[in-house]
Scaffold this motif. Sequence first.
Motif, mmCIF file in Angstrom:
data_model
loop_
_atom_site.group_PDB
_atom_site.id
_atom_site.type_symbol
_atom_site.label_atom_id
_atom_site.label_comp_id
_atom_site.label_asym_id
_atom_site.label_seq_id
_atom_site.Cartn_x
_atom_site.Cartn_y
_atom_site.Cartn_z
ATOM 1 N N ARG A 108 0.844 -1.206 0.000
ATOM 2 C CA ARG A 108 0.000 0.000 0.000
ATOM 3 C C ARG A 108 0.873 1.248 0.000
ATOM 4 O O ARG A 108 1.956 1.265 0.586
ATOM 5 C CB ARG A 108 -0.936 0.020 1.214
ATOM 6 N N GLU A 138 2.357 4.556 1.086
ATOM 7 C CA GLU A 138 2.453 5.267 2.358
ATOM 8 C C GLU A 138 2.892 6.713 2.168
ATOM 9 O O GLU A 138 2.762 7.518 3.082
ATOM 10 C CB GLU A 138 3.410 4.546 3.311
ATOM 11 N N VAL A 195 5.996 2.740 -1.146
ATOM 12 C CA VAL A 195 5.046 1.657 -0.903
ATOM 13 C C VAL A 195 5.566 0.753 0.205
ATOM 14 O O VAL A 195 6.731 0.343 0.197
ATOM 15 C CB VAL A 195 4.811 0.831 -2.189
ATOM 16 N N THR A 202 5.368 -2.842 1.516
ATOM 17 C CA THR A 202 4.941 -4.137 1.000
ATOM 18 C C THR A 202 4.274 -4.962 2.095
ATOM 19 O O THR A 202 4.353 -4.632 3.292
ATOM 20 C CB THR A 202 6.129 -4.927 0.427
ATOM 21 N N GLU A 203 3.642 -6.042 1.687
ATOM 22 C CA GLU A 203 2.937 -6.898 2.637
ATOM 23 C C GLU A 203 3.881 -7.511 3.665
ATOM 24 O O GLU A 203 3.465 -7.832 4.780
ATOM 25 C CB GLU A 203 2.197 -8.004 1.877
ATOM 26 N N GLY A 229 -2.532 5.105 1.035
ATOM 27 C CA GLY A 229 -3.496 4.087 1.431
ATOM 28 C C GLY A 229 -3.961 3.187 0.310
ATOM 29 O O GLY A 229 -4.554 2.125 0.560
ATOM 30 N N ASP A 230 -3.703 3.575 -0.946
ATOM 31 C CA ASP A 230 -4.151 2.757 -2.077
ATOM 32 C C ASP A 230 -3.314 1.480 -2.191
ATOM 33 O O ASP A 230 -2.104 1.481 -1.933
ATOM 34 C CB ASP A 230 -4.033 3.534 -3.394
ATOM 35 N N ALA A 231 -3.980 0.396 -2.593
ATOM 36 C CA ALA A 231 -3.279 -0.851 -2.870
ATOM 37 C C ALA A 231 -2.442 -0.683 -4.132
ATOM 38 O O ALA A 231 -2.866 -0.043 -5.095
ATOM 39 C CB ALA A 231 -4.271 -1.992 -3.040
ATOM 40 N N ALA A 232 -1.233 -1.228 -4.128
ATOM 41 C CA ALA A 232 -0.307 -1.020 -5.243
ATOM 42 C C ALA A 232 0.511 -2.272 -5.497
ATOM 43 O O ALA A 232 0.607 -3.171 -4.644
ATOM 44 C CB ALA A 232 0.622 0.145 -4.924
#
Length: 365
Positions: free
Chosen positions: A244, A246, A255, A257-258, A275-278
């Motif tokens: 996401r 940041e 970004v 990562t997970e 906040g967007d998924a990327a």
Amino acid sequence: MSFDLECRNLTKRFGGTTAVDDVSFDVPSGSFFSILGPSGCGKTTIMRMIAGFLEPSSGDILIRGKSVLDVSPNKRPVNMVFQHLALFPMMNIAENIGYGLRRQGMAKAQIAVKVDEALDRIGLPGIGTRKIDELSGGQKQRVAIARCMVLEPDVLLLDEPLGALDLKLRERMKVELKALQAAFDTTFVYITHDQSEALVMSDTIAVMNEGRFEQMGSGRDLYYRPASAFVAGFVGDSNRWAGRVERAEGNVMQVRTESGLSMRASAHDRAMGVGDAAQIFVRPEAIRISTAADDLAHFDNHLSGRVTNLLFNGAASRIVVAADAEEIEVNLPQSGEFAALSEGDAVHIGWAGDQGNCFAAGSAP
């Protein structure tokens, strides 16, 4: 610029399934145009519509400015090379090449001249009396192309013609096909699922996915400036991470990562925000490796890890580095220092932010 082939809003439906969805493109005269995509994406359906074997549900197909929708396949100024070539084993090479000319009623003497000219152009002079089963796979490929080209089509369609060849011969035939296209100065439309074939031979490539073109451009454009997550994942090899955003700074995204890594990459969607998924894609050759952390401190992204795998493939060798719960593929430099790396060695890796491509989360291969 003149175009040998123009497809306008081409659509094909099979019952409730849309195989080709409103596709438009132009192919300049004398160019090598490829449609690249996975199995089932619709590329063969497009080729069969151009050849006249399928009728579009809507749209138009123009060859040299004239619609061919009402023209039967045998009357269209196109010819087609199939994956399995369909050469006639009971005929010699000259008879195979001259088959279409005989069907047209051309005189024997004129056919002989045209066949000899074709054999010269494909680099196989003087072998017209030989049998087809005496030829190598690459020679058969050239004969199949010559059989089409003596009919002087405006457009030659090639349906994955290298698929049945072994790897080494396929590599050689990529170069030969491009040379043949230039020698005949004929427009080639080529379909393949093999990105290497498309990148090596094509002037223009259209990447197709689920019935639509994701991106159309040169091989360099697709490789270095992918327009979508699908293209970034399908063309070439890439390390890929989901996460996401940041921080957003113009066209640069930070970004998370997970797995918790923080990475910077170039964004391809200015509408993305915090906040967007990327998704981030980084090619193995963009990543630098060192045994000293200070060597890579200037990079936007730098990590420490250990070698977990060595993927030896000569000059194309790679290593897999485990860094903070991520496994990252890196091209192995050919210098002696790195050739001596082994599993378990500590290393540092780094890459510039503009070497990564960031897209809004979505489907990718």
